[in-house]
Write a protein that holds these residues in place. Structure first.
Motif, PDB file in Angstrom:
ATOM      1  N   PHE A 100      -8.102 -11.863  -2.278  1.00  0.00           N
ATOM      2  CA  PHE A 100      -6.769 -12.466  -2.208  1.00  0.00           C
ATOM      3  C   PHE A 100      -5.702 -11.632  -2.913  1.00  0.00           C
ATOM      4  O   PHE A 100      -4.515 -11.939  -2.826  1.00  0.00           O
ATOM      5  CB  PHE A 100      -6.780 -13.892  -2.767  1.00  0.00           C
ATOM      6  N   ALA A 101      -6.092 -10.579  -3.617  1.00  0.00           N
ATOM      7  CA  ALA A 101      -5.105  -9.737  -4.286  1.00  0.00           C
ATOM      8  C   ALA A 101      -5.650  -8.325  -4.439  1.00  0.00           C
ATOM      9  O   ALA A 101      -6.861  -8.104  -4.417  1.00  0.00           O
ATOM     10  CB  ALA A 101      -4.737 -10.317  -5.654  1.00  0.00           C
ATOM     11  N   ARG A 102      -4.730  -7.381  -4.607  1.00  0.00           N
ATOM     12  CA  ARG A 102      -5.084  -5.986  -4.839  1.00  0.00           C
ATOM     13  C   ARG A 102      -3.960  -5.324  -5.620  1.00  0.00           C
ATOM     14  O   ARG A 102      -2.848  -5.860  -5.679  1.00  0.00           O
ATOM     15  CB  ARG A 102      -5.317  -5.258  -3.516  1.00  0.00           C
ATOM     16  N   GLU A 103      -4.256  -4.187  -6.230  1.00  0.00           N
ATOM     17  CA  GLU A 103      -3.238  -3.481  -6.987  1.00  0.00           C
ATOM     18  C   GLU A 103      -2.081  -3.103  -6.062  1.00  0.00           C
ATOM     19  O   GLU A 103      -2.289  -2.650  -4.941  1.00  0.00           O
ATOM     20  CB  GLU A 103      -3.835  -2.232  -7.638  1.00  0.00           C
ATOM     21  N   LYS A 104      -0.863  -3.268  -6.549  1.00  0.00           N
ATOM     22  CA  LYS A 104       0.321  -3.108  -5.712  1.00  0.00           C
ATOM     23  C   LYS A 104       0.716  -1.641  -5.535  1.00  0.00           C
ATOM     24  O   LYS A 104       0.784  -0.869  -6.501  1.00  0.00           O
ATOM     25  CB  LYS A 104       1.489  -3.873  -6.330  1.00  0.00           C
ATOM     26  N   GLY A 105       0.960  -1.273  -4.285  1.00  0.00           N
ATOM     27  CA  GLY A 105       1.578   0.004  -3.978  1.00  0.00           C
ATOM     28  C   GLY A 105       0.738   1.239  -4.222  1.00  0.00           C
ATOM     29  O   GLY A 105       1.296   2.330  -4.380  1.00  0.00           O
ATOM     30  N   VAL A 106      -0.581   1.098  -4.262  1.00  0.00           N
ATOM     31  CA  VAL A 106      -1.421   2.283  -4.496  1.00  0.00           C
ATOM     32  C   VAL A 106      -2.530   2.358  -3.455  1.00  0.00           C
ATOM     33  O   VAL A 106      -2.872   1.374  -2.799  1.00  0.00           O
ATOM     34  CB  VAL A 106      -2.055   2.269  -5.896  1.00  0.00           C
ATOM     35  N   ARG A 107      -3.077   3.540  -3.328  1.00  0.00           N
ATOM     36  CA  ARG A 107      -4.288   3.769  -2.551  1.00  0.00           C
ATOM     37  C   ARG A 107      -5.356   4.255  -3.520  1.00  0.00           C
ATOM     38  O   ARG A 107      -5.059   4.936  -4.506  1.00  0.00           O
ATOM     39  CB  ARG A 107      -4.042   4.825  -1.477  1.00  0.00           C
ATOM     40  N   LEU A 108      -6.598   3.888  -3.271  1.00  0.00           N
ATOM     41  CA  LEU A 108      -7.698   4.283  -4.141  1.00  0.00           C
ATOM     42  C   LEU A 108      -8.159   5.687  -3.785  1.00  0.00           C
ATOM     43  O   LEU A 108      -8.487   5.975  -2.640  1.00  0.00           O
ATOM     44  CB  LEU A 108      -8.854   3.296  -3.999  1.00  0.00           C
ATOM     45  N   GLN A 109      -8.179   6.553  -4.784  1.00  0.00           N
ATOM     46  CA  GLN A 109      -8.542   7.946  -4.553  1.00  0.00           C
ATOM     47  C   GLN A 109      -9.445   8.432  -5.680  1.00  0.00           C
ATOM     48  O   GLN A 109      -9.156   8.248  -6.855  1.00  0.00           O
ATOM     49  CB  GLN A 109      -7.277   8.805  -4.494  1.00  0.00           C
TER      50      GLN A 109
END
Length: 275
Positions: A100-109
């Motif tokens: 229901f949520a994820r870190e805002k404005g980033v992609r996991l790298q």
């Protein structure tokens, strides 16, 4: 007389206590990317913030290492959990966890780091070397770099340690020439460790870690936490909490957001990759 009075008082308290339903306490599991004490230091302020905003009781939980976190996750031990994307698409679905949520404005790298004074300047110079990674199923810090190193034809021997912080420390101490991590945990590593490291290479990027709820959590409780999380980046009182987590904020996450991972050839057992 005093003994009789004390006994009567204890009986009355037990009677009252037994007649009032205990308020539920929801466990909040966090994947152990860092040592348990460090994770608690960074995440507990968020839990206290959510308790104040939502009127629910939350208890921080983690595990001594990632494999044990995976076991507990597969058993459904956490009411809420912050897990890596691999955990969600492969393990979380078995218990019906819902993102229901994820870190805002980033992609996991993922990143591979070396010591700042290392002579290694090109990823192909790692061919034939022993490299440090967190547990096999640590997605961006372990699964992705190992998968992409293989695709590049770079042979390596993986060695798995307890956490991201353990990788960074191992590289600084010269135990391994390079190791896998992610930008967020690298940025939040102790300065005396972080300042001795250099990012050698970055993986492709994917949807970041989900925050999920177990099906047993009431919808009203899940929605209350979600709304509080989404509003954090606009709340001055939450600025230090987010900074402590090395996050800009939270945004809504839905199951299909992680279809980019489902398109990868992920093995449910995630046997160690390497040569």
């Amino acid at each position: 007389m005093e003994k009789r009075l004390l006994a009567a008082l204890m009986w009355a308290m037990a009677l009252v206590g037994g007649s009032v339903a205990a308020e539920p306490v929801y466990s909040f599991g966090v994947v152990p990317q860092q040592a348990a004490a460090e994770s608690a230091l960074r995440w507990t302020p968020l839990l206290r913030y959510l308790e104040r905003r939502c009127g629910v009781a939350l208890r921080f939980k983690t595990a001594p290492d990632i494999p044990e976190f995976e076991r507990r996750l597969a058993q459904g031990e956490y009411d809420f959990a912050y897990m890596n994307p691999y955990h969600y698409v492969v393990l979380g679905r078995k218990q019906g966890y819902r993102a229901f949520a994820r870190e805002k404005g980033v992609r996991l790298q993922g990143v591979l780091v070396v010591r700042k004074d290392s002579p290694i300047r090109d990823i192909h110079e790692l061919d034939g070397l022993e490299l440090a990674f967190p547990a096999p199923a640590a997605f961006a810090a372990s699964v992705l770099p190992r998968m992409q190193l293989q695709q590049l034809g770079i042979a390596f021997t993986p060695h798995f340690v307890a956490s991201h912080d353990s990788v960074y420390l191992s590289v600084v101490r010269g135990l391994y020439p390079a190791g896998g991590g992610v930008v967020r945990t690298l940025n939040s590593a102790p300065p005396d460790i972080r300042d001795q490291l250099r990012v050698l290479w970055r993986t492709d990027s994917y949807t970041p870690h989900p925050l999920v709820a177990h099906p047993r959590v009431a919808e009203a409780v899940r929605r209350a936490l979600a709304n509080a999380l989404y509003a954090m980046d606009a709340d001055p009182d939450a600025a230090d909490i987010l900074r402590n987590l090395s996050m800009a904020g939270w945004e809504a996450g839905k199951d299909e957001d992680w279809d980019d991972l489902r398109a990868l050839p992920l093995d449910a057992d995630m046997a160690p990759l390497g040569h």
